[in-house]
Motif scaffolding. Structure first.
Motif, PDB file in Angstrom:
ATOM      1  N   THR A  40      -4.512  -3.441   4.928  1.00  0.00           N
ATOM      2  CA  THR A  40      -3.165  -3.582   5.870  1.00  0.00           C
ATOM      3  C   THR A  40      -3.217  -2.338   6.723  1.00  0.00           C
ATOM      4  O   THR A  40      -3.278  -1.341   6.561  1.00  0.00           O
ATOM      5  N   SER A  90       3.761  -3.870  10.202  1.00  0.00           N
ATOM      6  CA  SER A  90       2.631  -3.970   9.398  1.00  0.00           C
ATOM      7  C   SER A  90       1.951  -5.407   9.389  1.00  0.00           C
ATOM      8  O   SER A  90       2.760  -6.485   9.497  1.00  0.00           O
ATOM      9  N   THR A  92      -1.481  -7.561   7.463  1.00  0.00           N
ATOM     10  CA  THR A  92      -2.609  -7.624   6.629  1.00  0.00           C
ATOM     11  C   THR A  92      -3.920  -8.309   7.119  1.00  0.00           C
ATOM     12  O   THR A  92      -3.682  -9.557   7.600  1.00  0.00           O
TER      13      THR A  92
END
Length: 125
Positions: A40, A90, A92
């Motif tokens: 991440t 963010s 992943t």
């Protein structure tokens, strides 16, 4: 005294240039080993759309934030998947295991404001 002031100005300017990141705080490169896995990464801004491309520019992109009612964006191309929640800074990155016996790489581009944050993803052999 003047040397100290000049040194202070020089030091502050170096720190300013080092702290500036033209990639909206996202890393320029992410590396996976051959077993794959997920990482991440975060930045300063959220993405409006995401795309994964190879060296030739072929790839796949998301439809953007407003394309559907879901709360996330997911893009898969070849051995790489990226997932991000809408309006979150963010994402992943998920890499499948590398059984090819050679290094491979793909490129992630995230649309931020009127520009792109670019992340090179490399997986070792």
């Amino acid at each position: 005294m003047q040397k100290r002031v000049m040194f202070g100005v020089w030091l502050c300017s170096i720190l300013l240039f080092v702290s500036c990141n033209g990639n909206y705080g996202y890393p320029g490169k992410v590396t996976f080993d051959a077993t794959g896995g997920s990482q991440t990464v975060s930045g300063e801004e959220c993405f409006y759309s995401l795309e994964i491309t190879d060296y030739n520019g072929d790839g796949k992109s998301s439809d953007g934030l407003l394309a559907d009612e879901s709360d996330s964006l997911t893009v898969t191309y070849q051995w790489l998947t990226i997932r991000a929640k809408k309006f979150d800074n963010s994402l992943t990155i998920i890499a499948e295991p590398n059984n090819t016996g050679r290094k491979r790489q793909l490129y992630i581009a995230g649309w931020v404001d009127n520009s792109f944050a670019d992340i090179k993803v490399v997986q070792t052999k």
